[in-house]
Motif scaffolding. Structure first.
Motif, PDB file in Angstrom:
ATOM      1  N   THR A 420       0.842  -1.181   0.000  1.00  0.00           N
ATOM      2  CA  THR A 420       0.000   0.000   0.000  1.00  0.00           C
ATOM      3  C   THR A 420       0.882   1.237   0.000  1.00  0.00           C
ATOM      4  O   THR A 420       1.785   1.371   0.832  1.00  0.00           O
ATOM      5  N   LYS A 421       0.616   2.085  -0.978  1.00  0.00           N
ATOM      6  CA  LYS A 421       1.323   3.367  -1.053  1.00  0.00           C
ATOM      7  C   LYS A 421       0.398   4.409  -0.426  1.00  0.00           C
ATOM      8  O   LYS A 421      -0.790   4.469  -0.763  1.00  0.00           O
ATOM      9  N   TRP A 422       0.904   5.175   0.511  1.00  0.00           N
ATOM     10  CA  TRP A 422       0.026   6.135   1.179  1.00  0.00           C
ATOM     11  C   TRP A 422       0.784   7.372   1.622  1.00  0.00           C
ATOM     12  O   TRP A 422       2.018   7.406   1.580  1.00  0.00           O
ATOM     13  N   ASP A 431      -2.397   4.231  -3.476  1.00  0.00           N
ATOM     14  CA  ASP A 431      -2.396   3.157  -4.479  1.00  0.00           C
ATOM     15  C   ASP A 431      -2.112   1.836  -3.760  1.00  0.00           C
ATOM     16  O   ASP A 431      -1.545   1.826  -2.662  1.00  0.00           O
ATOM     17  N   THR A 432      -2.540   0.734  -4.375  1.00  0.00           N
ATOM     18  CA  THR A 432      -2.159  -0.584  -3.846  1.00  0.00           C
ATOM     19  C   THR A 432      -1.777  -1.461  -5.023  1.00  0.00           C
ATOM     20  O   THR A 432      -2.237  -1.237  -6.146  1.00  0.00           O
ATOM     21  N   VAL A 433      -0.912  -2.445  -4.769  1.00  0.00           N
ATOM     22  CA  VAL A 433      -0.553  -3.399  -5.816  1.00  0.00           C
ATOM     23  C   VAL A 433      -0.444  -4.783  -5.177  1.00  0.00           C
ATOM     24  O   VAL A 433       0.115  -4.928  -4.081  1.00  0.00           O
ATOM     25  N   LYS A 488       1.194   5.103 -10.269  1.00  0.00           N
ATOM     26  CA  LYS A 488       0.736   3.726 -10.082  1.00  0.00           C
ATOM     27  C   LYS A 488       1.942   2.806  -9.959  1.00  0.00           C
ATOM     28  O   LYS A 488       2.879   2.881 -10.768  1.00  0.00           O
TER      29      LYS A 488
END
Ligand code: CUK
Ligand code: CUA
Length: 767
Positions: A420-422, A431-433, A488
């Motif tokens: 999780t990018k926060w 964003d999440t991957v 992203k």
């Protein structure tokens, strides 16, 4: 005008036909994509990680080798493996744990008189100057056997292992303070300090943890145990640590996951540890003023426990060294922001990640505003008053790394298998991957330093399941490279890691590393000092004293001197070998079969094989690195004479195979070879070869080799004068071999110049 030699012509011809062949066999990108079933996304990912042949990676990663007790070095973005560094475990290729010098390093890691030949490595840490990676040293911890190792990045070798005399295991190491003054090693499972015994019924009173601050002497490149100290902490099962920096410099943070102080006993009907250690809603983060602790230690206020200086809990509490703050339940990572103003903690059993504010914490401490005291009298700060934000990032968050962009972080989310990018300043998810699967640590480039570099992230996934070709029930680990340069995140590459479970990795900009390519001749690489056994060519000898035999030998393409070693059954043998090479990558190995001997002797190094020749017999020894065309001839015999044997059993009968015609033929060959050498030398010296450092090194090496030919040539001619055609022919052969080595290196240098556009500077003189 310069004539093009037939040799050059044939090389040109080869290159030309290669071009044609490529043109014929080549597919278009579309055809390759179709044949290999690749999407455009795949091809973009491939292009982002591809490093063309001969190219270099932008970053170099140092990965824990997990249970292998080693460090794995690889390049980013290519994810190409570069090296394994033997640390806690013998590593045969490097001779680590096989030469006497490295055995001395491993011996430092013995515990209670026992060899510990593995390690559970978790956290590597790079040395820092002012909070920024400096590329000088690497440290790594052993969780199972509480130890810290020091690796010098001048040669990527382990130089020191220290054993923690207080703990039986650890986890919160290795983490460095911003100038690498100290290496932090925090305990994990509580035990009585100092390797003592106490019954479990005394758990709360006698069991403890300790956060150890190992003093690092940068000039010496070694930890100084006598200048190190520890802070005693309650039996709360400490986990990870991190050092404060900039705003929070002088402080460190360690979390804990069983502040319940629960002890299981499932076999006697008690609920297990896992239940008892997750009863409370929060655990406790330890906030330690290590600078203050250092001052108390220097004032002599620490007590000694098993030889280590310890600041006891009561003193730490009274003097403002130790504070606690409630933190999310069963936390894992504790990660300080690049400016030192925030501390991010994730609870494995909480879907939130908590951002603590250093300003708020410091304010509470300065105002002595405590919510309560724990059972040991340690001030506990109010959780809400210490918090900046709580952010929902996913189920089972673990570790956090920082981006180049301020306020942006990446958190590994174990249960949800994602990154999780926060934004921790504003508390919002960006964003999440998905990652594959169950990520533990994650790492951004220089992401735990004061200056994170962004660009790439590596996800260290615990489970690989369906990602790679199956290789049995024990799957490789999975490191996934993720592009974080845009808004992203994009997964670029899956790398299987087949050498133990790496927990953490650190990556440094490659240009900061300046490793050497050779040692000063006679260096003991494990100590970094001149070896007392260094031997120069020409002074090789065998010295005996009673039942001890010291062999002082040398290695150079392509022979080992001496070639016959004669000892008596039961002798204690030391074979000290010095590699005389100056050329890059001309490592020689040395093995004596059946005696568990294997050395790696890099250019300039001196290494020692030590064994007791307790079984008579004939033992061929040889070089284990394919170092030259005559590598297989780099051999010798260890003759272990049976008890009561006679001396001349190791003597040879001289043959007389060669006649004058053989000698003449050999000399003719030498003369022809010299012509080739002369023409290569002509080519090199007529070009601007001095602008190519690699070629300058090759020219030095070639000159060395040609100089070595002088002695054998003289011996051949002397023998010929004495009409000893046997020795004349053999020495002429040796003369020829040195010429071949010269020509080999010379041609390599010539090819390099041709391929790299060297310019003609003078017209070579006509021969
Ligand atoms: S780690 Cu050591 S248990 Cu998440 Cu730092 Cu794997
Ligand atoms: Cu030296 Cu093979």
């Amino acid at each position: 005008m310069r004539k093009t030699s037939p040799k050059t012509l044939s090389i040109l011809g080869g290159a030309l036909s290669l071009c044609l062949a490529t043109a014929v066999a080549a597919d278009t990108l579309q055809e390759v994509m179709k044949a290999r079933n690749l999407t455009e996304q795949n091809v973009i990912a491939a292009a982002k990680t591809y490093v063309p042949s001969g190219g270099r990676d932008e970053f170099v990663a140092f990965s824990s080798g997990g249970q292998s007790g080693q460090v794995i070095v690889y390049g980013i973005p290519s994810m190409r493996l570069l090296k394994y560094i033997g640390v806690f475990t013998p590593e045969p290729w490097q001779g680590y744990g096989f030469d006497a010098e490295s055995k001395a390093v491993l011996d430092e890691g013995r515990i209670d008189g026992r060899d510990i030949t593995w390690g559970d490595t978790h956290h590597p840490a790079l040395s820092e100057t002012d909070g920024v990676y400096d590329g000088q040293f690497l440290f790594i911890n052993d969780k199972s056997n509480p130890r810290i190792a020091v690796i010098d990045l001048k040669d990527f070798e382990t130089k020191q292992i220290v054993v923690n005399p207080l703990l039986r295991n650890e986890h919160g190491g290795a983490f460095v303070t911003p100038n690498t003054d100290y290496i932090i090693e925090g305990s994990q499972y509580p035990t009585p300090l100092g390797h003592e015994f106490a019954p479990l019924s005394d758990f709360n009173e006698k069991y403890r943890g300790a956060i150890t601050y190992w003093k690092f002497n940068r000039e010496k490149g070694r930890i100084e145990p006598e200048n190190s100290f520890a802070v005693e902490v309650p039996p709360y099962s400490q986990d990870l640590s991190d050092a404060g920096k900039v705003a929070s410099d002088g402080w460190s943070f360690t979390n804990s996951f069983c502040s319940e102080r629960y002890v299981g006993g499932i076999e006697s009907g008690r609920p297990p540890f896992e239940a008892g250690c997750s009863q409370k809603d929060t655990d406790l983060m330890h906030v330690i003023n290590w600078r203050k602790a250092e001052q108390l230690f220097k004032e002599g206020k620490a007590k000694k426990v098993n030889g280590m200086a310890v600041i006891p809990i009561d003193l730490a509490a009274k003097e403002g060294v130790l504070f606690l703050i409630p933190e999310p339940k069963s936390p894992h990572g504790v990660d300080v922001s690049p400016d030192g103003k925030y501390i991010i903690v994730s609870g494995k059993l909480d879907s939130h990640t908590w951002v603590f504010s250093w300003d708020k914490i410091k304010g509470l401490i300065d105002r002595k505003e405590y919510a309560e005291k724990d059972p040991y009298g340690i001030p506990v700060l109010d959780m809400q008053k210490s918090l900046h934000k709580q952010v929902e990032v996913g189920l089972g968050p673990l570790h956090t790394q920082y981006d180049k962009t301020p306020c942006v972080v990446y958190t590994s989310v174990y249960v949800d298998s994602q990154v999780t990018k926060w934004n921790y300043c504003e508390g919002k998810v960006l964003d999440t991957v998905p990652v594959h699967y169950n990520i533990g640590h994650l790492m951004t480039m220089e992401g735990d330093s004061r200056e994170p570099q962004g660009k790439y992230l590596v996800a260290m996934n615990k489970l690989a399941i369906d990602r790679f070709n199956p290789v049995g029930p024990l799957h490789p680990q999975s490191h996934q490279l993720i592009d974080i340069s845009g808004p992203k995140m994009q997964v670029l590459y899956d790398m299987p890691v087949p050498l133990g479970e790496p927990h953490y990795v650190v990556a440094i900009r490659a240009s900061k590393l300046k490793p050497e390519v050779r040692y000063k001749i006679g260096t003991d690489s494990r100590s970094g000092e001149q070896s007392p056994y260094a031997t120069r060519a020409g002074s090789e000898r065998i010295e005996r004293s009673g039942k001890t035999v010291h062999v002082y030998g040398t290695l150079i393409r392509s022979h080992i001197t001496p070639e016959i070693i004669e000892v008596n059954e039961g002798d204690e043998v030391f074979v000290h070998l010095t590699n005389q090479e100056r050329a890059q990558d001309q490592t020689h190995g040395f093995t004596v079969g059946s005696y568990n001997v294997n050395l790696s002797v890099e250019p300039g190094k001196t290494a020692t094989a030590h064994f007791v020749a307790d079984k008579s017999g004939v033992y061929p020894y040889y070089c284990t690195e394919f170092c030259s065309a005559l590598h297989l001839e780099m051999e010798g015999y260890l003759m272990v004479l049976p008890k009561g044997g006679t001396k001349d059993q190791a003597k040879m009968k001289e043959g007389a195979t060669y006649a004058k015609a053989d000698y003449d033929k050999q000399v003719e060959q030498c003369t022809a070879t010299q012509k080739v050498i002369d023409s290569v030398v002509g080519f090199i010296t007529s070009h601007n070869y001095k602008d190519f450092p690699l070629v300058v090194g090759m020219v030095e090496d070639a000159t060395d080799q040609l100089n070595f030919a002088v002695g054998p040539k003289k011996k051949a001619e002397d023998a010929a004068t004495a009409q000893d055609w046997q020795n004349a022919t053999l020495w002429a052969q040796q003369w020829f071999l040195y010429q071949v080595k010269t020509a080999d290196i010379g041609l390599r240098a010539k090819a390099y110049l041709e391929q790299n556009g060297a310019k003609l500077v003078t017209v070579p003189a006509k021969k």
